[in-house]
Design a protein around this motif. Structure first.
Motif, PDB file in Angstrom:
ATOM      1  N   ALA A  10      13.494  45.101 -28.444  1.00 15.58           N
ATOM      2  CA  ALA A  10      14.299  46.080 -28.574  1.00 15.58           C
ATOM      3  C   ALA A  10      15.818  45.474 -28.379  1.00 15.58           C
ATOM      4  N   GLU A  11      15.897  44.771 -27.188  1.00 14.32           N
ATOM      5  CA  GLU A  11      17.320  44.238 -26.764  1.00 14.32           C
ATOM      6  C   GLU A  11      17.857  43.306 -27.825  1.00 14.32           C
ATOM      7  N   THR A  12      16.998  42.386 -28.441  1.00 12.44           N
ATOM      8  CA  THR A  12      17.493  41.384 -29.214  1.00 12.44           C
ATOM      9  C   THR A  12      17.758  42.123 -30.500  1.00 12.44           C
ATOM     10  N   GLY A  28      14.076  39.674 -35.130  1.00 12.70           N
ATOM     11  CA  GLY A  28      13.997  39.690 -33.724  1.00 12.70           C
ATOM     12  C   GLY A  28      12.962  38.644 -33.299  1.00 12.70           C
ATOM     13  N   ILE A  29      12.264  38.791 -32.334  1.00 14.70           N
ATOM     14  CA  ILE A  29      11.536  37.839 -31.540  1.00 14.70           C
ATOM     15  C   ILE A  29       9.923  37.694 -32.329  1.00 14.70           C
ATOM     16  N   ARG A  30       9.695  36.513 -32.718  1.00 17.89           N
ATOM     17  CA  ARG A  30       8.439  36.361 -33.360  1.00 17.89           C
ATOM     18  C   ARG A  30       7.557  36.481 -32.414  1.00 17.89           C
ATOM     19  N   ARG A  32       4.759  34.839 -32.742  1.00 21.68           N
ATOM     20  CA  ARG A  32       4.149  33.566 -32.741  1.00 21.68           C
ATOM     21  C   ARG A  32       5.183  32.678 -33.489  1.00 21.68           C
ATOM     22  N   ALA A  33       5.667  31.562 -32.682  1.00 21.91           N
ATOM     23  CA  ALA A  33       6.738  30.779 -33.594  1.00 21.91           C
ATOM     24  C   ALA A  33       6.213  29.344 -33.052  1.00 21.91           C
ATOM     25  N   GLY A  34       5.490  28.752 -34.163  1.00 20.63           N
ATOM     26  CA  GLY A  34       5.096  27.254 -33.736  1.00 20.63           C
ATOM     27  C   GLY A  34       4.075  27.252 -32.830  1.00 20.63           C
ATOM     28  N   ARG A  35       4.126  26.570 -31.743  1.00 16.45           N
ATOM     29  CA  ARG A  35       3.013  26.531 -30.616  1.00 16.45           C
ATOM     30  C   ARG A  35       3.633  27.525 -29.667  1.00 16.45           C
ATOM     31  N   VAL A  36       4.384  28.274 -29.702  1.00 17.41           N
ATOM     32  CA  VAL A  36       5.014  29.378 -28.677  1.00 17.41           C
ATOM     33  C   VAL A  36       4.492  30.658 -29.124  1.00 17.41           C
ATOM     34  N   VAL A  37       3.706  31.264 -28.097  1.00 18.49           N
ATOM     35  CA  VAL A  37       2.969  32.402 -28.541  1.00 18.49           C
ATOM     36  C   VAL A  37       3.455  33.601 -27.473  1.00 18.49           C
ATOM     37  N   ARG A  38       3.591  34.705 -27.847  1.00 16.86           N
ATOM     38  CA  ARG A  38       4.252  35.855 -27.060  1.00 16.86           C
ATOM     39  C   ARG A  38       3.195  37.072 -27.125  1.00 16.86           C
ATOM     40  N   PRO A  39       2.094  37.164 -26.113  1.00 16.36           N
ATOM     41  CA  PRO A  39       0.852  37.770 -26.223  1.00 16.36           C
ATOM     42  C   PRO A  39       1.324  39.304 -25.661  1.00 16.36           C
ATOM     43  N   LEU A  40       2.609  39.563 -24.880  1.00 16.05           N
ATOM     44  CA  LEU A  40       2.932  40.648 -24.441  1.00 16.05           C
ATOM     45  C   LEU A  40       4.119  41.521 -25.053  1.00 16.05           C
ATOM     46  N   ILE A  41       4.329  40.926 -26.402  1.00 17.21           N
ATOM     47  CA  ILE A  41       5.312  41.432 -27.092  1.00 17.21           C
ATOM     48  C   ILE A  41       5.497  42.983 -27.487  1.00 17.21           C
ATOM     49  N   GLU A  42       4.262  43.477 -27.153  1.00 19.57           N
ATOM     50  CA  GLU A  42       4.025  45.025 -27.605  1.00 19.57           C
ATOM     51  C   GLU A  42       3.796  45.749 -26.286  1.00 19.57           C
ATOM     52  N   ILE A  43       3.930  45.162 -25.095  1.00 24.59           N
ATOM     53  CA  ILE A  43       3.645  45.533 -23.809  1.00 24.59           C
ATOM     54  C   ILE A  43       4.967  46.229 -23.292  1.00 24.59           C
ATOM     55  N   ARG A  44       5.237  47.364 -22.759  1.00 27.90           N
ATOM     56  CA  ARG A  44       6.392  47.771 -21.922  1.00 27.90           C
ATOM     57  C   ARG A  44       6.419  46.978 -20.469  1.00 27.90           C
ATOM     58  N   VAL A  92      12.862  52.381 -27.972  1.00 25.50           N
ATOM     59  CA  VAL A  92      12.389  50.953 -27.660  1.00 25.50           C
ATOM     60  C   VAL A  92      11.399  50.881 -28.779  1.00 25.50           C
ATOM     61  N   GLU A  93      10.267  51.662 -28.762  1.00 32.77           N
ATOM     62  CA  GLU A  93       9.325  51.390 -29.642  1.00 32.77           C
ATOM     63  C   GLU A  93       9.885  51.429 -31.150  1.00 32.77           C
ATOM     64  N   VAL A  94      10.705  52.367 -31.431  1.00 32.41           N
ATOM     65  CA  VAL A  94      11.441  52.462 -32.802  1.00 32.41           C
ATOM     66  C   VAL A  94      11.913  51.237 -33.260  1.00 32.41           C
ATOM     67  N   LEU A  95      12.773  50.550 -32.236  1.00 31.39           N
ATOM     68  CA  LEU A  95      13.557  49.414 -32.375  1.00 31.39           C
ATOM     69  C   LEU A  95      12.605  48.341 -32.480  1.00 31.39           C
ATOM     70  N   ALA A  96      11.451  48.202 -32.072  1.00 27.44           N
ATOM     71  CA  ALA A  96      10.643  47.060 -32.087  1.00 27.44           C
ATOM     72  C   ALA A  96       9.808  47.204 -33.358  1.00 27.44           C
ATOM     73  N   ARG A  97       9.626  48.382 -33.895  1.00 24.12           N
ATOM     74  CA  ARG A  97       9.013  48.796 -35.152  1.00 24.12           C
ATOM     75  C   ARG A  97       9.912  48.240 -36.314  1.00 24.12           C
ATOM     76  N   GLU A  98      11.392  48.454 -36.392  1.00 24.29           N
ATOM     77  CA  GLU A  98      12.203  48.223 -37.067  1.00 24.29           C
ATOM     78  C   GLU A  98      12.078  46.573 -37.296  1.00 24.29           C
ATOM     79  N   ALA A  99      12.237  45.990 -36.137  1.00 22.86           N
ATOM     80  CA  ALA A  99      12.175  44.543 -36.273  1.00 22.86           C
ATOM     81  C   ALA A  99      10.918  43.952 -36.874  1.00 22.86           C
ATOM     82  N   ALA A 100       9.871  44.630 -36.670  1.00 24.26           N
ATOM     83  CA  ALA A 100       8.556  44.251 -37.268  1.00 24.26           C
ATOM     84  C   ALA A 100       8.604  44.339 -38.644  1.00 24.26           C
ATOM     85  N   ILE A 101       9.449  45.416 -39.415  1.00 23.49           N
ATOM     86  CA  ILE A 101       9.377  45.632 -40.634  1.00 23.49           C
ATOM     87  C   ILE A 101      10.411  44.826 -41.296  1.00 23.49           C
TER      88      ILE A 101
END
Length: 350
Positions: A10-12, A28-30, A32-44, A92-101
């Motif tokens: 959301a901040e990004t 925003g923040i992907r 997964r980007a190459g070998r980098v994964v972000r498993p907590l990106i949907e966690i508060r 926060v969830e609204v902005l994260a959803r906009e980033a996903a769209i």
């Protein structure tokens, strides 16, 4: 794996929205980007802290996260709580959803653009001076819908000067050149130049600087935030950002902090002009002719036309490269809304 949370997303999104980013930036923040994964990106963030506490694990808090002079921290501690309290508790969830769209849209449009670029943009083997040469069909490029045309144009610029920043203004200038340039016309771009031939545009490395070129011509280019202006003939690049340049430490002669609220946008990088005056630091706001400043600083006459000036929309000189930021534009303490300007000599470190 890295531990970005949904608040980071959301901040990004907000930071990039404020800076005027397009769909690629708003993605925003992907996850997964190459070998980098972000498993907590949907966690508060609070959920993560609670999980850690329940299991007795320790963690370290970066002290700089409380520094409100950093734009991300102001978004985190001031803007997001304000939006949650006064507009939407689920912001926060609204902005994260906009980033996903935006991410899904960009993936689709980016794929289409890649397919079209294969028909419109041709990267040849390296040119005689060691750099890439890219050929572009200007009629096909300018016939595309703007959403696709801008993406294909950016791909062409990225191929022509790998690793160089190509912002909105660069893409817009290149598309304008593709629409209207006559054969023989040329356009200077970061790390390259575009040359219009009869049936195509060629992007090739910028010509090397010649001693005779320095200071011989005036220049004027818009400076976006973030963005970079490349002055190949004068031997400089000038950059602007809302966060400190990665390589910069304390602001010095070639890296300065500017109070954003004191500036009328947009910024421009230009050469000196007759009648220029500046308010040098330490002179209590008194004005001084730029010519006199150069004389006092013993800047050789032959080099004065090549010194970049950062000027705001009202014509006020914000920064003479090589000098402290002008009086009236210096931030005080941990000021909010700080712009970082950095100049670097081509061929050497900044």
């Amino acid at each position: 794996a890295v531990a970005h949370t949904v608040e980071d997303q959301a901040e990004t999104f907000l930071l990039r929205l404020i800076r005027g980013a397009g769909p690629r930036g708003l993605a925003g923040i992907r996850p997964r980007a190459g070998r980098v994964v972000r498993p907590l990106i949907e966690i508060r963030r609070a959920e993560l802290r609670s999980w850690i506490a329940e299991r007795g694990h320790s963690f370290r808090e970066d002290a700089s996260n409380a520094d409100l002079s950093i734009p991300r921290n102001r978004v985190r501690h001031e803007l997001l709580p304000y939006l949650a309290q006064h507009f939407s508790p689920g912001i926060v969830e609204v902005l994260a959803r906009e980033a996903a769209i935006a991410r899904d849209d960009e993936a689709y449009m980016g794929g289409k653009a890649i397919d079209l670029a294969g028909l419109i943009v041709l990267r040849e083997t390296d040119s005689d001076d060691g750099g890439p040469r890219v050929r572009v069909d200007p009629i096909a490029l300018t016939s595309l819908p703007s959403a696709l045309g801008s993406r294909v144009a950016r791909m062409a610029l990225d191929l022509g000067a790998p690793g160089r920043f190509a912002g909105f203004e660069h893409v817009a200038r290149f598309l304008g050149f593709a629409r209207s340039a006559r054969p023989g016309g040329s356009l200077s771009l970061p790390g390259q130049q575009a040359v219009r031939l009869e049936q195509e545009i060629v992007l090739e490395p910028a010509p090397p600087r010649r001693a005779a070129d320095r200071g011989s011509n005036s220049f004027r280019f818009p400076l976006s935030i973030p963005g970079e202006v490349v002055l190949a003939a004068q031997g400089w690049t000038v950059e602007a950002a809302e966060e400190p340049p990665q390589a910069a430490g304390e602001a010095g002669e070639l890296a300065v902090r500017v109070l954003a609220s004191a500036v009328q946008f947009p910024l421009v990088v230009r050469s000196r002009a007759p009648g220029d005056v500046v308010r040098p630091a330490g002179m209590m706001g008194r004005r001084k002719k730029l010519q006199d400043l150069f004389v006092d600083r013993k800047v050789p006459r032959a080099l004065r036309d090549s010194v970049p000036l950062v000027v705001d929309a009202t014509g006020r000189i914000v920064w003479v490269v090589g000098e402290p930021v002008a009086e009236g534009f210096r931030p005080g303490g941990a000021s909010a809304g700080v712009i970082f300007l950095k100049a670097r000599r081509l061929g050497g470190p900044g």
